[in-house]
Design a protein around this motif. Structure first.
Motif, short mmCIF file in Angstrom:
data_model
loop_
_atom_site.label_atom_id
_atom_site.label_comp_id
_atom_site.label_asym_id
_atom_site.label_seq_id
_atom_site.Cartn_x
_atom_site.Cartn_y
_atom_site.Cartn_z
N PRO A 1 -2.51 -3.03 5.37
CA PRO A 1 -3.29 -2.61 6.54
C PRO A 1 -3.81 -3.80 7.34
O PRO A 1 -3.91 -3.73 8.56
CB PRO A 1 -4.43 -1.80 5.92
CG PRO A 1 -3.86 -1.27 4.64
CD PRO A 1 -2.98 -2.37 4.13
N GLU A 2 -4.14 -4.89 6.64
CA GLU A 2 -4.65 -6.07 7.33
C GLU A 2 -3.57 -6.71 8.20
O GLU A 2 -3.84 -7.15 9.32
CB GLU A 2 -5.17 -7.09 6.32
CG GLU A 2 -6.41 -6.65 5.55
CD GLU A 2 -6.10 -5.61 4.48
OE1 GLU A 2 -7.02 -4.85 4.10
OE2 GLU A 2 -4.93 -5.53 4.04
N ARG A 3 -2.35 -6.76 7.69
CA ARG A 3 -1.28 -7.43 8.43
C ARG A 3 -0.71 -6.53 9.53
O ARG A 3 -0.45 -7.00 10.64
CB ARG A 3 -0.18 -7.85 7.47
CG ARG A 3 1.05 -8.45 8.17
CD ARG A 3 1.98 -9.13 7.19
NE ARG A 3 1.41 -10.36 6.66
CZ ARG A 3 2.08 -11.21 5.88
NH1 ARG A 3 3.34 -10.95 5.56
NH2 ARG A 3 1.49 -12.29 5.42
N GLN A 4 -0.48 -5.25 9.23
CA GLN A 4 0.12 -4.36 10.22
C GLN A 4 -0.91 -3.64 11.11
O GLN A 4 -0.54 -3.00 12.08
CB GLN A 4 1.01 -3.32 9.54
CG GLN A 4 2.43 -3.78 9.29
CD GLN A 4 2.58 -4.68 8.08
OE1 GLN A 4 1.84 -4.56 7.13
NE2 GLN A 4 3.54 -5.60 8.14
N GLY A 5 -2.19 -3.68 10.73
CA GLY A 5 -3.21 -3.07 11.58
C GLY A 5 -3.80 -1.78 11.06
O GLY A 5 -4.91 -1.39 11.41
N SER A 6 -3.07 -1.07 10.19
CA SER A 6 -3.56 0.19 9.61
C SER A 6 -2.70 0.54 8.41
O SER A 6 -1.57 0.03 8.27
CB SER A 6 -3.51 1.33 10.63
OG SER A 6 -2.18 1.67 10.95
N ALA A 7 -3.21 1.43 7.56
CA ALA A 7 -2.44 1.85 6.40
C ALA A 7 -1.18 2.60 6.84
O ALA A 7 -0.11 2.45 6.24
CB ALA A 7 -3.29 2.74 5.49
N ARG A 8 -1.30 3.40 7.87
CA ARG A 8 -0.13 4.14 8.37
C ARG A 8 0.95 3.19 8.85
O ARG A 8 2.12 3.35 8.51
CB ARG A 8 -0.57 5.07 9.51
CG ARG A 8 0.60 5.86 10.11
CD ARG A 8 0.16 6.65 11.33
NE ARG A 8 1.29 7.32 11.94
CZ ARG A 8 1.76 8.51 11.59
NH1 ARG A 8 1.16 9.18 10.62
NH2 ARG A 8 2.80 9.05 12.18
N LEU B 1 2.54 1.30 5.82
CA LEU B 1 3.43 2.16 5.04
C LEU B 1 4.71 2.45 5.81
O LEU B 1 5.81 2.44 5.23
CB LEU B 1 2.72 3.47 4.69
CG LEU B 1 3.54 4.50 3.92
CD1 LEU B 1 4.09 3.92 2.63
CD2 LEU B 1 2.71 5.75 3.64
N GLN B 2 4.60 2.68 7.11
CA GLN B 2 5.79 2.95 7.91
C GLN B 2 6.71 1.74 7.92
O GLN B 2 7.93 1.87 7.82
CB GLN B 2 5.37 3.33 9.33
CG GLN B 2 6.47 4.05 10.09
CD GLN B 2 5.90 5.00 11.12
OE1 GLN B 2 4.80 4.80 11.63
NE2 GLN B 2 6.65 6.04 11.46
N ALA B 3 6.13 0.54 8.04
CA ALA B 3 6.94 -0.68 8.02
C ALA B 3 7.63 -0.84 6.67
O ALA B 3 8.81 -1.21 6.60
CB ALA B 3 6.06 -1.89 8.31
N LEU C 1 3.25 0.13 -2.72
CA LEU C 1 2.60 1.22 -2.00
C LEU C 1 1.08 1.02 -1.97
O LEU C 1 0.44 1.32 -0.96
CB LEU C 1 2.94 2.56 -2.67
CG LEU C 1 4.36 3.07 -2.44
CD1 LEU C 1 4.68 4.22 -3.38
CD2 LEU C 1 4.55 3.50 -0.99
N GLU C 2 0.53 0.53 -3.06
CA GLU C 2 -0.91 0.29 -3.09
C GLU C 2 -1.31 -0.76 -2.06
O GLU C 2 -2.29 -0.58 -1.32
CB GLU C 2 -1.35 -0.15 -4.48
CG GLU C 2 -2.87 -0.33 -4.58
CD GLU C 2 -3.29 -1.08 -5.82
OE1 GLU C 2 -4.46 -0.93 -6.22
OE2 GLU C 2 -2.48 -1.83 -6.38
N ARG C 3 -0.55 -1.84 -2.00
CA ARG C 3 -0.86 -2.90 -1.05
C ARG C 3 -0.72 -2.43 0.39
O ARG C 3 -1.37 -2.95 1.28
CB ARG C 3 0.03 -4.12 -1.31
CG ARG C 3 -0.25 -4.80 -2.64
CD ARG C 3 0.84 -5.80 -2.98
NE ARG C 3 0.65 -6.32 -4.34
CZ ARG C 3 1.63 -6.54 -5.20
NH1 ARG C 3 2.88 -6.30 -4.85
NH2 ARG C 3 1.37 -7.01 -6.40
N ALA C 4 0.13 -1.44 0.61
CA ALA C 4 0.31 -0.89 1.95
C ALA C 4 -0.74 0.16 2.28
O ALA C 4 -0.74 0.70 3.39
CB ALA C 4 1.71 -0.29 2.09
N GLY C 5 -1.61 0.47 1.33
CA GLY C 5 -2.66 1.45 1.57
C GLY C 5 -2.25 2.87 1.28
O GLY C 5 -2.93 3.81 1.69
#
Length: 276
Positions: free
Chosen positions: A67-74, A77-79, A131-135
Protein backbone atom coordinates in the motif's frame (compact mmCIF):
# COMPACT_ATOMS: atom_id res chain seq x y z
CA UNK A 1 29.37 -20.74 -2.76
CA UNK A 2 30.86 -17.73 -4.49
CA UNK A 3 33.86 -18.47 -6.61
CA UNK A 4 35.84 -17.18 -9.56
CA UNK A 5 37.87 -19.08 -12.09
CA UNK A 6 41.31 -17.79 -13.08
CA UNK A 7 44.03 -19.07 -15.39
CA UNK A 8 47.56 -18.71 -13.96
CA UNK A 9 50.81 -19.87 -15.61
CA UNK A 10 48.91 -22.10 -18.01
CA UNK A 11 47.00 -23.88 -15.22
CA UNK A 12 43.38 -23.63 -14.18
CA UNK A 13 42.95 -22.54 -10.59
CA UNK A 14 39.78 -22.15 -8.57
CA UNK A 15 39.69 -19.35 -6.03
CA UNK A 16 36.88 -20.38 -3.67
CA UNK A 17 37.09 -17.74 -0.97
CA UNK A 18 39.63 -15.29 0.32
CA UNK A 19 39.67 -16.60 3.86
CA UNK A 20 41.19 -14.59 6.69
CA UNK A 21 42.07 -15.52 10.25
CA UNK A 22 38.86 -13.99 11.62
CA UNK A 23 36.49 -15.82 9.28
CA UNK A 24 33.66 -17.52 11.16
CA UNK A 25 31.65 -19.93 8.98
CA UNK A 26 28.82 -19.96 11.55
CA UNK A 27 28.45 -16.21 11.74
CA UNK A 28 25.11 -14.74 10.60
CA UNK A 29 24.90 -11.46 8.76
CA UNK A 30 21.68 -9.95 10.08
CA UNK A 31 21.83 -7.21 7.47
CA UNK A 32 21.07 -9.72 4.71
CA UNK A 33 17.82 -11.64 5.13
CA UNK A 34 16.47 -13.90 2.42
CA UNK A 35 12.79 -13.90 3.32
CA UNK A 36 11.78 -16.35 0.59
CA UNK A 37 14.35 -18.87 1.85
CA UNK A 38 13.01 -18.40 5.37
CA UNK A 39 9.47 -18.96 4.09
CA UNK A 40 10.39 -22.26 2.46
CA UNK A 41 12.44 -23.48 5.39
CA UNK A 42 9.76 -22.72 7.97
CA UNK A 43 6.36 -22.70 6.24
CA UNK A 44 4.25 -22.43 9.38
CA UNK A 45 5.91 -19.29 10.78
CA UNK A 46 6.78 -20.96 14.08
CA UNK A 47 10.12 -19.23 14.59
CA UNK A 48 11.58 -16.94 11.98
CA UNK A 49 8.60 -14.85 10.90
CA UNK A 50 7.91 -13.30 14.33
CA UNK A 51 11.67 -12.75 14.59
CA UNK A 52 11.67 -11.01 11.23
CA UNK A 53 8.78 -8.80 12.34
CA UNK A 54 10.68 -7.68 15.43
CA UNK A 55 13.93 -6.87 13.64
CA UNK A 56 14.94 -3.23 13.05
CA UNK A 57 13.47 -1.53 10.00
CA UNK A 58 16.99 -1.08 8.62
CA UNK A 59 17.25 -4.80 7.80
CA UNK A 60 13.81 -5.13 6.23
CA UNK A 61 13.51 -5.26 2.46
CA UNK A 62 10.81 -3.04 0.99
CA UNK A 63 8.13 -5.19 -0.66
CA UNK A 64 7.54 -4.76 -4.37
CA UNK A 65 3.78 -4.58 -3.94
CA UNK A 66 2.59 -2.67 -0.87
CA UNK A 67 0.00 0.00 0.00
CA UNK A 68 2.88 2.38 0.71
CA UNK A 69 4.45 1.89 -2.72
CA UNK A 70 1.31 1.66 -4.88
CA UNK A 71 -0.81 4.10 -2.84
CA UNK A 72 -3.48 1.74 -1.47
CA UNK A 73 -4.08 -1.91 -0.63
CA UNK A 74 -6.38 -2.23 -3.64
CA UNK A 75 -3.76 -0.81 -6.02
CA UNK A 76 -1.00 -2.99 -4.52
CA UNK A 77 -3.06 -6.16 -4.77
CA UNK A 78 -4.15 -5.36 -8.32
CA UNK A 79 -0.52 -4.79 -9.34
CA UNK A 80 0.49 -8.08 -7.72
CA UNK A 81 -2.25 -9.97 -9.57
CA UNK A 82 -1.72 -8.29 -12.95
CA UNK A 83 2.05 -8.78 -12.92
CA UNK A 84 1.84 -12.41 -11.78
CA UNK A 85 -0.81 -13.77 -14.17
CA UNK A 86 0.15 -17.41 -13.74
CA UNK A 87 -0.40 -17.12 -10.00
CA UNK A 88 -3.61 -15.05 -10.20
CA UNK A 89 -6.08 -17.95 -9.74
CA UNK A 90 -4.13 -19.23 -6.73
CA UNK A 91 -3.81 -15.77 -5.16
CA UNK A 92 -7.54 -15.14 -5.57
CA UNK A 93 -8.33 -18.60 -4.19
CA UNK A 94 -6.17 -17.96 -1.13
CA UNK A 95 -8.07 -14.73 -0.46
CA UNK A 96 -11.37 -16.58 -0.74
CA UNK A 97 -10.15 -19.35 1.55
CA UNK A 98 -9.01 -16.79 4.13
CA UNK A 99 -12.40 -15.09 4.35
CA UNK A 100 -13.24 -15.40 8.03
CA UNK A 101 -9.82 -16.95 8.75
CA UNK A 102 -7.98 -20.06 7.57
CA UNK A 103 -5.09 -21.99 9.13
CA UNK A 104 -1.74 -22.06 7.36
CA UNK A 105 -1.78 -25.85 7.12
CA UNK A 106 -5.14 -25.81 5.33
CA UNK A 107 -4.01 -23.13 2.89
CA UNK A 108 -0.80 -25.05 2.17
CA UNK A 109 -2.74 -28.22 1.41
CA UNK A 110 -5.08 -26.41 -0.99
CA UNK A 111 -2.31 -24.47 -2.74
CA UNK A 112 -0.34 -27.64 -3.40
CA UNK A 113 -3.39 -29.07 -5.14
CA UNK A 114 -4.18 -25.86 -7.06
CA UNK A 115 -0.62 -25.72 -8.36
CA UNK A 116 -0.44 -29.37 -9.30
CA UNK A 117 -0.86 -28.54 -13.01
CA UNK A 118 0.75 -25.11 -12.85
CA UNK A 119 3.81 -25.50 -10.65
CA UNK A 120 5.36 -22.50 -8.91
CA UNK A 121 8.72 -21.88 -7.27
CA UNK A 122 6.86 -20.02 -4.53
CA UNK A 123 5.90 -21.98 -1.42
CA UNK A 124 2.31 -21.56 -0.18
CA UNK A 125 3.37 -19.38 2.74
CA UNK A 126 5.49 -17.22 0.46
CA UNK A 127 2.34 -16.47 -1.54
CA UNK A 128 0.53 -15.65 1.70
CA UNK A 129 3.28 -13.25 2.68
CA UNK A 130 3.19 -11.58 -0.72
CA UNK A 131 -0.54 -11.05 -0.19
CA UNK A 132 0.04 -9.79 3.33
CA UNK A 133 2.59 -7.23 2.17
CA UNK A 134 0.11 -6.06 -0.47
CA UNK A 135 -2.52 -5.50 2.22
CA UNK A 136 -4.69 -8.48 1.23
CA UNK A 137 -4.11 -10.71 4.28
CA UNK A 138 -3.42 -10.29 7.97
CA UNK A 139 -1.78 -12.90 10.19
CA UNK A 140 -3.11 -14.15 13.51
CA UNK A 141 -0.20 -15.79 15.31
CA UNK A 142 -1.23 -18.22 18.08
CA UNK A 143 0.70 -18.30 21.32
CA UNK A 144 3.65 -20.66 21.14
CA UNK A 145 3.39 -21.65 24.80
CA UNK A 146 0.66 -22.36 27.34
CA UNK A 147 0.89 -21.60 31.04
CA UNK A 148 0.61 -24.70 33.20
CA UNK A 149 0.36 -25.16 36.96
CA UNK A 150 1.53 -28.03 39.13
CA UNK A 151 -0.48 -28.34 42.33
CA UNK A 152 1.98 -30.84 43.78
CA UNK A 153 5.03 -28.68 43.13
CA UNK A 154 3.20 -25.43 43.76
CA UNK A 155 4.70 -23.82 40.68
CA UNK A 156 3.54 -22.50 37.34
CA UNK A 157 5.48 -22.91 34.11
CA UNK A 158 5.21 -22.47 30.35
CA UNK A 159 4.72 -25.53 28.17
CA UNK A 160 5.87 -25.13 24.57
CA UNK A 161 3.31 -26.30 22.05
CA UNK A 162 4.48 -29.01 19.69
CA UNK A 163 2.78 -27.45 16.67
CA UNK A 164 1.72 -23.90 15.87
CA UNK A 165 -0.65 -23.22 13.00
CA UNK A 166 -1.02 -19.48 12.26
CA UNK A 167 -4.32 -18.23 10.84
CA UNK A 168 -4.61 -15.91 7.85
CA UNK A 169 -7.50 -13.44 7.44
CA UNK A 170 -8.52 -11.75 4.18
CA UNK A 171 -8.96 -7.97 4.34
CA UNK A 172 -12.12 -6.21 3.14
CA UNK A 173 -10.20 -4.62 0.23
CA UNK A 174 -8.98 -8.01 -0.94
CA UNK A 175 -12.41 -9.62 -0.71
CA UNK A 176 -13.98 -6.77 -2.66
CA UNK A 177 -11.38 -6.98 -5.45
CA UNK A 178 -11.70 -10.75 -5.59
CA UNK A 179 -15.46 -10.43 -5.96
CA UNK A 180 -14.95 -8.14 -8.96
CA UNK A 181 -12.62 -10.65 -10.60
CA UNK A 182 -14.91 -13.58 -9.84
CA UNK A 183 -18.02 -11.76 -11.08
CA UNK A 184 -16.65 -11.44 -14.62
CA UNK A 185 -15.75 -7.75 -14.63
CA UNK A 186 -12.54 -8.42 -16.57
CA UNK A 187 -14.32 -10.53 -19.20
CA UNK A 188 -16.98 -7.89 -19.76
CA UNK A 189 -14.41 -5.09 -20.01
CA UNK A 190 -12.18 -6.94 -22.50
CA UNK A 191 -14.48 -9.20 -24.51
CA UNK A 192 -17.84 -7.41 -24.41
CA UNK A 193 -17.01 -3.72 -24.06
CA UNK A 194 -13.86 -3.13 -26.13
CA UNK A 195 -12.70 -3.57 -29.72
CA UNK A 196 -12.24 -7.24 -28.88
CA UNK A 197 -16.04 -7.58 -29.01
CA UNK A 198 -15.78 -8.00 -32.79
CA UNK A 199 -14.57 -11.53 -32.04
CA UNK A 200 -17.54 -12.37 -29.79
CA UNK A 201 -18.58 -15.26 -32.03
CA UNK A 202 -15.07 -16.73 -31.82
CA UNK A 203 -15.08 -16.60 -28.03
CA UNK A 204 -18.53 -18.16 -27.99
CA UNK A 205 -17.45 -21.03 -30.20
CA UNK A 206 -14.27 -21.70 -28.22
CA UNK A 207 -16.15 -21.60 -24.91
CA UNK A 208 -18.90 -23.84 -26.30
CA UNK A 209 -16.28 -26.38 -27.32
CA UNK A 210 -14.65 -26.29 -23.89
CA UNK A 211 -18.06 -26.63 -22.24
CA UNK A 212 -18.40 -29.95 -24.03
CA UNK A 213 -14.95 -31.23 -23.01
CA UNK A 214 -11.45 -29.99 -22.11
CA UNK A 215 -9.28 -29.41 -25.16
CA UNK A 216 -5.65 -28.86 -26.02
CA UNK A 217 -4.43 -25.78 -27.88
CA UNK A 218 -4.13 -27.63 -31.19
CA UNK A 219 -7.87 -28.42 -31.12
CA UNK A 220 -8.72 -24.80 -30.34
CA UNK A 221 -6.45 -23.61 -33.16
CA UNK A 222 -8.18 -25.95 -35.61
CA UNK A 223 -11.52 -24.49 -34.55
CA UNK A 224 -10.59 -20.80 -34.80
CA UNK A 225 -8.71 -21.25 -38.08
CA UNK A 226 -11.96 -22.21 -39.84
CA UNK A 227 -13.57 -18.83 -39.08
CA UNK A 228 -13.30 -16.02 -41.62
CA UNK A 229 -13.07 -13.27 -39.01
CA UNK A 230 -9.78 -14.64 -37.68
CA UNK A 231 -8.09 -14.44 -41.09
CA UNK A 232 -7.84 -10.64 -41.50
CA UNK A 233 -6.34 -9.37 -39.35
CA UNK A 234 -4.86 -12.76 -38.49
CA UNK A 235 -5.80 -14.07 -35.06
CA UNK A 236 -4.57 -17.45 -33.88
CA UNK A 237 -6.26 -19.61 -31.30
CA UNK A 238 -3.55 -18.75 -28.79
CA UNK A 239 -4.84 -15.16 -28.71
CA UNK A 240 -8.29 -16.24 -27.53
CA UNK A 241 -6.83 -18.70 -25.05
CA UNK A 242 -4.69 -15.93 -23.57
CA UNK A 243 -7.68 -13.60 -23.14
CA UNK A 244 -9.91 -16.30 -21.66
CA UNK A 245 -7.19 -17.34 -19.22
CA UNK A 246 -6.52 -13.71 -18.26
CA UNK A 247 -10.22 -13.25 -17.45
CA UNK A 248 -10.35 -16.49 -15.41
CA UNK A 249 -12.80 -18.16 -17.78
CA UNK A 250 -10.50 -21.08 -18.56
CA UNK A 251 -7.92 -22.95 -16.54
CA UNK A 252 -5.16 -25.38 -17.49
CA UNK A 253 -5.52 -28.77 -15.82
CA UNK A 254 -4.86 -32.45 -16.58
CA UNK A 255 -3.10 -31.56 -19.83
CA UNK A 256 -5.87 -29.48 -21.39
CA UNK A 257 -7.81 -26.22 -21.16
CA UNK A 258 -10.94 -26.37 -19.00
CA UNK A 259 -13.90 -23.99 -18.83
CA UNK A 260 -14.30 -22.65 -15.30
CA UNK A 261 -17.58 -21.97 -13.50
CA UNK A 262 -17.05 -18.28 -14.24
CA UNK A 263 -16.47 -19.19 -17.89
CA UNK A 264 -19.81 -20.98 -18.02
CA UNK A 265 -21.55 -17.96 -16.54
CA UNK A 266 -19.84 -15.63 -19.02
CA UNK A 267 -20.75 -17.94 -21.91
CA UNK A 268 -24.41 -17.69 -20.90
CA UNK A 269 -24.10 -13.89 -20.72
CA UNK A 270 -22.41 -13.80 -24.12
CA UNK A 271 -25.26 -15.78 -25.66
CA UNK A 272 -27.87 -13.59 -23.95
CA UNK A 273 -26.27 -10.40 -25.33
CA UNK A 274 -26.27 -11.85 -28.84
CA UNK A 275 -29.96 -12.69 -28.64
CA UNK A 276 -30.94 -9.32 -27.13
Amino acid sequence: MAYSAARTAGEDTLDLLAFDDEFDPLAVDDSIIDQEWMDDENPYDTIDYPTMRNMPETVHRDPVYSPERQGSARAALQALIVRNPNRRPVLLNIIGLAEGGCASSVISEHVEEWQRDNWSVYAPMTLCRMLERAGALTLEMPETAEEQESAEEGVSYLEIRETVDPVWHATDEALQLREEYMSGAQFRAIVLESDESRYAEVYERVMDALAEAPRKLVAIEELTDTMDITKSPRRFGQHFVDILEATDCILWGSGAWNLTDLGRAMLAELKARKEA
